[in-house]
Design an enzyme around this catalytic site. Structure first.
Site, PDB file in Angstrom:
ATOM      1  CE1 TYR A  98      -3.271   2.949   0.509  1.00 53.96           C
ATOM      2  CE2 TYR A  98      -1.767   3.604   2.266  1.00 53.96           C
ATOM      3  CZ  TYR A  98      -2.815   3.898   1.405  1.00 53.96           C
ATOM      4  OH  TYR A  98      -3.397   5.131   1.437  1.00 53.96           O
TER       5      TYR A  98
ATOM      6  NE  ARG B 261     -15.413  33.030  48.753  1.00 53.88           N
ATOM      7  CZ  ARG B 261     -16.664  32.532  48.798  1.00 53.88           C
ATOM      8  NH1 ARG B 261     -16.879  31.321  49.267  1.00 53.88           N
ATOM      9  NH2 ARG B 261     -17.680  33.241  48.371  1.00 53.88           N
TER      10      ARG B 261
ATOM     11  N   GLY C  48      -5.344   5.599  -0.451  1.00 52.39           N
ATOM     12  CA  GLY C  48      -6.714   5.664   0.031  1.00 52.39           C
ATOM     13  C   GLY C  48      -7.638   4.763  -0.758  1.00 52.39           C
TER      14      GLY C  48
ATOM     15  CG  HIS D 148      -2.000  15.200  -0.663  1.00 53.36           C
ATOM     16  ND1 HIS D 148      -1.826  14.172  -1.544  1.00 53.36           N
ATOM     17  CD2 HIS D 148      -2.997  14.816   0.176  1.00 53.36           C
ATOM     18  CE1 HIS D 148      -2.664  13.188  -1.252  1.00 53.36           C
ATOM     19  NE2 HIS D 148      -3.388  13.557  -0.210  1.00 53.36           N
TER      20      HIS D 148
ATOM     21  CG  ASN E  74      -0.268   8.057   6.251  1.00 53.84           C
ATOM     22  OD1 ASN E  74      -0.064   6.855   6.268  1.00 53.84           O
ATOM     23  ND2 ASN E  74      -1.422   8.574   6.620  1.00 53.84           N
TER      24      ASN E  74
END
Length: 538
Positions: free
Chosen positions: A46, A291, A53, A76, A188
């Protein structure tokens, strides 16, 4: 590698030396060989010899593998928005180098060495802040990092914007030609979201200390009680962060002649002596924004505890896909690029930070209002009498308080959980995503807003203490007061405050205000009293 160290490097890179460990180089080389063997065998791997994807069913020959990586990066470059701040980019690069140097991503040593060399030369890619859904990692933002390493795109080189090619050439560095898997390994992963995360964590820790300083100032300015910060109370609700905050405020107030002891408040009121009712001369308790401050800041402290653990784990992980086992030669496909932990951590951190900002804004509102500031002037103007021409002409910190309220509202608005907005994308392959990069950017934005609120609060409280009598301050608060006054002088008449406040924000962001507190001994972690025994009801 710890988040605090990464953040320190990102802020002060000149103090650090980045180098590759010999064992890491050995592991990287072994994983690279395992990858190359799988590619040579013809087995589909892959992202190496397949598409990405939803396109992973398209198997290509080994001769095309390098071109696939180049196209991945070019395709990208689709980000938008302003460039990430330099400290975030430095952190991103260091975290990405650390991830790849773990030795399971199948990349060459020379690729990671170039990343380290760019850090040494302060060559930073201009990374648009928007474009990541947080799984598969930060694909779009990190593509700009990969683009720089190939000699393309625009960079910030020692503060000057120029082309990546010219910056690398001047530094004597040679751009890389991506080998199979290397483009995917660079983009990635979760390093961009983590870069924002480490910067936000570092700044939030400083803001916690500054909030305790503001509370100590408020006690002195309002002549409030130091009682709510006594150890007894907080050993009986022993959240660690709450105890830390209370102890720090208690320490800062040591020696103050402005803070009031609770017993003095009680004795200032007459006894009833048989009467059925009387109005007390002085109230016994202060408002919640003073407080209850340790309970607000303490929640941030304890949030930082688990958030830091999660961030430390993330930045020391191998978070790309696929991974290669150098011992067996096998490839493993999974989802380590998913940013779920960073996303939830940043959603939690920004909520705790915005609550802190709201606390500081309420302190500003309290101290400028003549109805609640215990006898100080309205809006902290210089006192005048009827013979002074300036009487009625000035409004002091009125506008600054309005600005503070605006900042607090914006910070609170940004607390909507980004991780709740998962969108199915990329042909429904990425059908559940983390949105962690948005959560991390939100946290950073809230940091910036709260830093500005803190500057207004510090300036207003120093003004209030001056009106009350600065010579009666505690030694520790006086040291911090002196630093604040280098940026914001006493406001004796209406003048523009934006430039003064911006200078004070710079002191906050640089860490100088928190450093003064540490020098004054206000770093109390590890010095807390013993917790009480815990009993169970049977």
């Amino acid at each position: 590698m710890r988040a605090e160290e990464v953040a320190d490097f990102a802020r002060h890179p000149e103090k650090w030396e980045i180098r590759l460990d010999g064992d890491a180089c050995t592991r990287m080389t072994a994983a690279q060989r395992a990858k190359d063997a799988l590619v040579a065998s013809g087995q589909p791997v892959y992202g190496v010899t397949t598409g990405f994807g939803d396109s992973c069913g398209r198997h290509i020959g080994p001769a095309k593998a390098a071109s696939l990586q180049r196209n991945l990066i070019s395709g990208h470059l689709a980000g938008s928005g302003d460039p990430a701040p330099p400290e975030v980019t430095r952190a991103t690069m260091l975290i990405r180098a650390n991830c790849l140097a773990r030795g399971y991503s199948g990349v060459r040593v020379s690729l990671v060495q170039l990343l380290a060399d760019c850090l040494r030369e302060d060559i930073l890619p201009m990374i648009p802040e928007r474009g990541s859904v947080g799984a598969s990692g930060d694909l779009v933002p990190l593509a700009y990092l990969a683009d720089m390493l190939t000699g393309n795109g625009t960079v910030l080189h020692r503060g000057t914007t120029r082309s990546a090619a010219s910056a690398l050439r001047e530094a004597g560095l040679t751009p890389v030609e991506l080998a199979p898997k290397e483009g995917l390994a660079l983009i990635n992963g979760t390093s961009f979201m983590s870069g924002y995360a480490v910067a936000a964590v570092r700044a939030a820790r400083d803001l916690s200390a500054i909030a305790d300083l503001c509370t100590a100032f408020a006690v002195e300015a309002l002549q409030a009680s130091a009682g709510p910060f006594e150890p007894f109370l907080h050993t009986h609700k022993p959240h660690p962060g709450q105890r830390t905050s209370a102890a720090r405020i208690h320490h800062l107030l040591k020696g103050s002649k402005l803070a009031i002891e609770h017993r003095d408040r009680v004795t200032a009121n007459p006894r009833l002596k048989g009467a059925g009712y009387q109005m007390l001369r002085t109230g016994l308790q202060d408002r919640y924004s003073v407080r209850c401050a340790p309970h607000v800041t303490g929640a941030l402290n304890d949030t930082l505890s688990w958030v830091t653990d999660w961030v430390d784990t993330e930045i020391n992980s191998t978070n790309d896909n696929p991974l290669f086992d150098p011992e067996t030669g096998e490839v493993h496909h999974g989802g380590n690029f998913y940013g779920g932990h960073i996303g939830l951590a940043m959603d939690g951190l920004k909520l705790a930070l915005a609550s802190l900002g709201d606390l500081l804004d309420r302190q500003v509102a309290l101290v400028v209002d003549e109805k609640s500031n215990q006898g100080l002037t309205a809006n902290l103007v210089r006192p005048t009498d009827g013979t002074d021409y300036d009487s009625g002409l000035h409004h002091g910190f009125k506008a600054a308080q309005i600005a503070s309220s605006s900042l607090a509202a914006e910070a609170l608005k940004n607390t909507a959980p980004a991780t709740a907005f998962s969108r199915s994308t990329e042909s429904h392959n990425q059908d559940k995503v983390s949105m962690a990069s948005i959560a991390a950017r939100d946290a950073w934005k809230v940091v910036e807003l709260v830093q500005n609120i803190a500057a207004i609060d510090l300036a207003a409280l120093c003004q209030a203490v001056d009106l009350r009598g600065g010579d009666r301050m505690a030694p520790a608060t006086r040291a911090a007061y002196d630093l604040v006054r280098t940026a914001v002088p006493f406001v004796d008449q209406d003048r523009r405050l934006d430039k003064d406040l911006a200078g004070l924000v710079d002191l906050i962001r640089s860490g100088e205000v928190a450093a003064v507190l540490r020098a004054a001994g206000a770093d109390v972690e590890g010095q807390l009293p013993e917790q009480p025994r815990r009993y169970c009801v049977h």
